[in-house]
Design a protein around this motif. Structure first.
Motif, PDB file in Angstrom:
ATOM      1  N   VAL A 134      57.476  22.083  65.138  1.00 12.17           N
ATOM      2  CA  VAL A 134      58.824  22.439  65.606  1.00 12.17           C
ATOM      3  C   VAL A 134      59.607  23.174  64.527  1.00 12.17           C
ATOM      4  O   VAL A 134      60.502  23.980  64.833  1.00 12.17           O
ATOM      5  CB  VAL A 134      59.577  21.168  66.045  1.00 12.17           C
ATOM      6  CG1 VAL A 134      60.965  21.516  66.583  1.00 12.17           C
ATOM      7  CG2 VAL A 134      58.773  20.420  67.100  1.00 12.17           C
ATOM      8  N   SER A 152      60.920  26.867  64.641  1.00 10.51           N
ATOM      9  CA  SER A 152      61.019  27.325  66.029  1.00 10.51           C
ATOM     10  C   SER A 152      62.461  27.688  66.356  1.00 10.51           C
ATOM     11  O   SER A 152      63.390  27.436  65.579  1.00 10.51           O
ATOM     12  CB  SER A 152      60.515  26.239  66.984  1.00 10.51           C
ATOM     13  OG  SER A 152      59.182  25.878  66.690  1.00 10.51           O
ATOM     14  N   SER A 153      62.645  28.249  67.533  1.00 16.26           N
ATOM     15  CA  SER A 153      63.987  28.638  67.965  1.00 16.26           C
ATOM     16  C   SER A 153      64.833  27.385  68.217  1.00 16.26           C
ATOM     17  O   SER A 153      64.293  26.311  68.526  1.00 16.26           O
ATOM     18  CB  SER A 153      63.902  29.463  69.249  1.00 16.26           C
ATOM     19  OG  SER A 153      63.402  28.675  70.313  1.00 16.26           O
ATOM     20  N   THR A 194      63.980  25.650  71.462  1.00 19.71           N
ATOM     21  CA  THR A 194      62.748  24.850  71.444  1.00 19.71           C
ATOM     22  C   THR A 194      62.990  23.491  70.797  1.00 19.71           C
ATOM     23  O   THR A 194      62.546  22.457  71.305  1.00 19.71           O
ATOM     24  CB  THR A 194      61.641  25.604  70.681  1.00 19.71           C
ATOM     25  OG1 THR A 194      61.424  26.879  71.292  1.00 19.71           O
ATOM     26  CG2 THR A 194      60.349  24.802  70.687  1.00 19.71           C
TER      27      THR A 194
END
Length: 363
Positions: free
Chosen positions: A27, A30-31, A34
């Protein structure tokens, strides 16, 4: 740090067990969407576990005529109390990892309620591995199993073995180093980090003379453990209530409680709806739990951002939160004891019913 082959415990920013690293490594980077979806998903899993737990509890209580009607909607009420609880929402918005601990705790209770010994041992070991303070839930989970002493011994043995297995795996994963254990124990047992939080430790220990620090750490930590066996003995016929009460005690007295811990504690309340009618301080308690989530961010901003307050203002809310939790648990405990007393003394129950009928007639 871990991605650069450097121990994540080399700095001061990571003080949790190594299990979180492989879980959340994908994670990282990540964006934001997300990351948010991952934590929302964890909360959804917690709500599903709560629904299953409340459903299993309602099925167990169906034979009690007085409780059957009140428990019909219990699973949905429990899920609603968790998902729409201000403390749970704040925890999710803050991307708090406390939801993983909550998931392990609820799964352990669900497995115990279904008499699944090995599953109970696994989730019990997981919650103790994530935070040793949850060790105090073992007596309550043993009551929930409702099995023979031999089975309870097997449960405790498997739990200990699994905890040691988790730590052994962490030792290997950290390059055969116990550095993580030293860092985690410093945080959870010796309370080295005194950043402001929802707990009772940080303010006292920040003002404490170093000579007396260890004594007061012991006294504070003592409260999380001392009530486990007496409560189990006094309320052995109410294992789910004992479990909830012990969750509340740990939430109130642990070194670093979070909003998520408080949200899970309050989400269990619909399981005990018949008790709420016995409360004498229901209105003050409801008012306090509605006001606290609003006042916390206000006083934090006044203190940290505007400098118009100080630590006393914020810590006063910590004391109010602890006092409110204690009053809720005390009211609940007295209500259960009263119901037990009336159930075993029919003459007193008849006199109380007669008195209430006369009072309603006069009104």
């Amino acid at each position: 740090l871990a991605s650069q082959q450097i121990s994540p415990y080399a700095g001061s920013s990571y003080c949790l067990v190594p299990l979180y690293l492989p879980l959340f490594a994908p994670v990282v980077g990540s964006s934001p969407l997300t990351v948010a979806l991952v934590f929302v998903g964890i909360d959804v899993l917690v709500s599903i576990a709560l629904y299953a737990l409340a459903s299993a509890y309602a099925r167990k209580k169906k034979h009690v005529a007085s409780d059957a009607s009140s428990l019909q909607w219990t699973p949905l009420l429990v899920v609603g109390a968790f998902l729409f609880n201000p403390f749970s929402l704040v925890s999710c918005l803050a991307l708090s990892l406390s939801s993983l601990q909550a998931l392990a705790i609820i799964c352990a209770a669900l497995a115990a309620l279904n008499s699944a010994v090995l599953a109970t041992a696994f989730f019990s070991a997981l919650m103790i591995y994530l935070d040793p303070v949850w060790l105090t839930l073992l007596p309550a989970l043993s009551l929930l199993l409702k099995r023979s002493q031999r089975v309870i011994f097997v449960y405790i043995t498997f739990t200990v073995v699994l905890v040691l297995t988790f730590h052994g795996a962490s030792y290997v994963a950290m390059g055969e180093s116990w550095e993580y254990l030293h860092r985690v124990s410093e945080l959870s047992i010796f309370v080295r980090d005194l950043q402001p939080n929802l707990g009772l430790f940080w303010y006292y220990l920040a003002e404490m003379f170093p000579t007396y620090r260890l004594f007061f750490v012991f006294v504070f930590q003592y409260h999380s453990y001392i009530y486990a066996l007496p409560v189990c003995y006094a309320l052995s016929h109410h294992p789910m209530f004992v479990f909830w009460l012990q969750v509340g005690i740990v939430t109130t007295f642990k070194a670093y409680p979070s909003a998520g811990d408080l949200g899970v504690f309050l989400s269990f309340l619909p399981l005990f709806l018949p008790l709420l009618t016995e409360f004498k301080l229901a209105l003050p308690l409801i008012t306090a739990y509605l006001i606290l989530p609003t006042v916390y961010p206000i006083l934090w901003r006044l203190w940290i951002y505007y400098g118009s307050g100080n630590a006393n203002f914020y810590y006063a809310l910590n004391l109010v939160t602890a006092f409110t939790n204690i009053m809720l648990m005390t009211e609940s405990f007295l209500a259960v004891r009263k119901r037990d007393y009336l159930a075993t003394h029919p003459e007193v129950r008849a006199a109380v019913a007669k008195k209430q009928a006369a009072k309603e007639k006069s009104e």
